[in-house]
Design an enzyme around this catalytic site. Sequence first.
Site, PDB file in Angstrom:
ATOM      1  N   GLU B  22       0.720  -1.254   0.230  1.00 45.97           N
ATOM      2  CA  GLU B  22       0.254  -0.095   0.074  1.00 45.97           C
ATOM      3  C   GLU B  22       0.726   1.243   0.058  1.00 45.97           C
ATOM      4  O   GLU B  22       1.870   1.209   0.687  1.00 45.97           O
ATOM      5  CB  GLU B  22      -1.115   0.009   1.150  1.00 45.97           C
ATOM      6  N   ASP B  33      -7.066   8.781   9.981  1.00 46.28           N
ATOM      7  CA  ASP B  33      -5.441   8.451  10.466  1.00 46.28           C
ATOM      8  C   ASP B  33      -5.303   8.807  11.892  1.00 46.28           C
ATOM      9  O   ASP B  33      -5.528  10.018  12.219  1.00 46.28           O
ATOM     10  CB  ASP B  33      -4.545   8.883   9.426  1.00 46.28           C
ATOM     11  N   TYR B 138     -11.297  -4.807   2.458  1.00 43.09           N
ATOM     12  CA  TYR B 138     -10.416  -4.342   3.657  1.00 43.09           C
ATOM     13  C   TYR B 138     -11.379  -4.168   4.903  1.00 43.09           C
ATOM     14  O   TYR B 138     -12.285  -3.535   4.943  1.00 43.09           O
ATOM     15  CB  TYR B 138      -9.884  -3.123   3.316  1.00 43.09           C
TER      16      TYR B 138
END
Lengths: 376, 222
Positions: B22, B33, B138
Site C-alpha cells: 500500500e 488516520d 478491507y
Amino acid sequence: MNAPASPGLYGDYGGRYVPETLIPALDELSRGWDEASADATFRAELDELLERFAGRPTPLYEAARFAPAGKRILLKREDLLHTGAHKINNAVGQALLAVRLGKRRIVAETGAGQHGVAAATVCARFGLECVVHMGSEDMRRQHPNVERMGLLGAEVRPVEFGTRTLKEATSEAIRDWITNVDTTYYLIGSCVGPHPYPAIVRELQAVIGREARAQVLEQIGQLPDAVVACVGGGSNAIGLFAGFIADKDVRLVGVEAEGAASLSAGRSSVLHGSRSSVLADEDGQVLDAHSISAGLDYPGVGPEHAHLRDSGRAEYMTASDAEAVAAFHQLASLEGILPALEPAHALARALDLDAETILVGLSGRGDKDLAEVLSH
Amino acid sequence: MAGPETPELAAAAVAGGADIVELGFPFSDPLADGPTIRLAAERALAQGMRTAACLDCLRRTRERVDVPLVPMTYAALLETYGWERFAGDAELAGATSLIVADLPVDLRPELRRVQLVAPTSSDERIRLAAEQTDGWLYLVTLTGTTGARSELSPELAPLVERTRRLTKAPLHAGFGISTPAYAAAAAELADGIVVGSAALAAAEEGASGLERFVASLRAAIN
C-alpha cells in the site's frame, strides 16, 4: 432551493465523505433528527429552552447613527443571547437531540471558543460529559473562552498539530467521534460536515431568519433590500438567509474574511466530510486560512452556501481585517454596541453595499475580541 | 507514505514477505488516520509529495517490485485531480487498485477500488461493499482511526464471521495491527493482514529495519 434535491445534496455539494465506520451513526442521526423534528413535544421543549434559557427572541434594532446618510441598517441582535452568540441556538437543539438518542458524551470542536462555550453550557445544563477539541494557537488567542469552558465543566483538549486552529480541531473531533461512536454525540458547530449535519444546523439556526423577517415587516412595513451576514462555516448566515430565500427580491449577501474566503477564492473539494468550496491548492491540499477573527478562520464552508453561490441566489464578498476593526470601532462609538469581529466583517460591507435597507446579522458580541482589537 | 525512499522501502517489504504494498498519497486532513500516519503525511507534504510526485513515486516503485501496488488516499485528491484521470494515471503508473479512506461504498460507484467495511457496518452495507470491491475487502478491525494497538481488537472476530456469511471475497484485516503475535491472531481469522502505522515506524530504521519487521510478521502468520 429550500431543501436539498436529494438527501444530503445541495446541487453537487454536500454528501458523506467519511470513513465507513461513521456511516451507521450518520444514518442513526438522520433518523433521530427526522423523528425529533416531527415530534411536537421535542419542538415545544426546544422552543421553551430557546426562550427561557437562551433568551429568544432577540431584538431587531435599527442602527440609525451607524447607518450612512440615505441608508437604513437593522441589526439582528444575536449578540444578546446567552453565551454571547448565535451558537447557542444550535447547541441547545443538538443537546436535546443527543439526549433523545441516549448519548451521554458530547464531543465538539471550537475555533474562537464561542461554539465550545455554547457546547459546554448546554452539557452543564443537561448533565452531559463534554470534550472540546481546540487548536493550541486558538487556545492562546481566545484564552478567556478556554477558562469559561473549564468553569462549565468541559474538558478542553489542545490540538497540537497542523495549523493548530479550527481546521485541525474539527478533524480531531471527528476522529474522537470515530473512536467513540457508540457512546458519543458529535455536536458540530456550523453548517458543515457530512449529511445530515448541514441540514440540522441550518434548521436550528433558521429561527434567526424567521424572527428577523417578522420583525422587519412589523417595524418598517417592508422587507429589506439586502440581508447581510458574515460567513466562516456559515451557520449564522444560513440561519438568517433561510428566512428570506423565498423572497426573490431580497439580496442575500455573505461576507467572508479576506484571508479565509472559501467561497470567493476556493475550489471544489472535500473537507470534513462534505464536498464544498474549499481553500485548497491545485492538488486539493487544504490551505491555511488567516483572519483576525478566529471564528472566520476556516478554509471550508457549508455546502449549501456553495450551492447558493453557484445558483446566483446569494452573493459572497470579503472584508479585510482592517475594515472589520474599523466597523467594530464605528458600531461601538455610534451605537454603544461592541460587536464580535466576525459580524464586524458584515457591518463593514453593509456600510458600502449598494442597497438602501439592509438587515445585518449581528451574530455575536465583542467581549472575546477586546485584546485583538486593542492590539490592532 | 510516498517519498523519495519509497521504491527501496517497497522492495524491502517484498523481500521481507509482503504480498501487496500500500502506498499512501498524503492529504493535509486525513480523518481516518491516527498520529503516526498523520505525521508521515505532514512530512511527505513538506517534502513536496503532491499528486504528480506521488504518481511518479508509484511508477518508480513499480520498476522495483512485481507485487500489487495499491495507492491509499482521500477523496480531496481525486476531486481536484479529476476522478477518472486519477484512476487512469494511477493505473498507467502501475497501481493494481485504489483505497480511498473517506469514500464510502455508495459514493462514486464507478470508481473501481478496494472497499472498506467496519465493525459498525450493517449486513446490507457489507454485502454492497463485497459486490463492489476490487479483489478483496478491507476489514477495519476496530472502531477508531489507524495506529498501532497492543492487542487484537475484540471486534474483529464477529466482523469476520458476519462478513464470511455474506461474501466469498478474500478478507484482509487492518488498523491497529502492530506485532507478530497480534498479526498471527488476526491472520487466524482473516485471509490477510494490513499493517500501516507499525510498518511506517519500522521504516524509520531504513529498508533493512522494514524488511526485518515484515519478515517477523510473515514468519508469525505462516
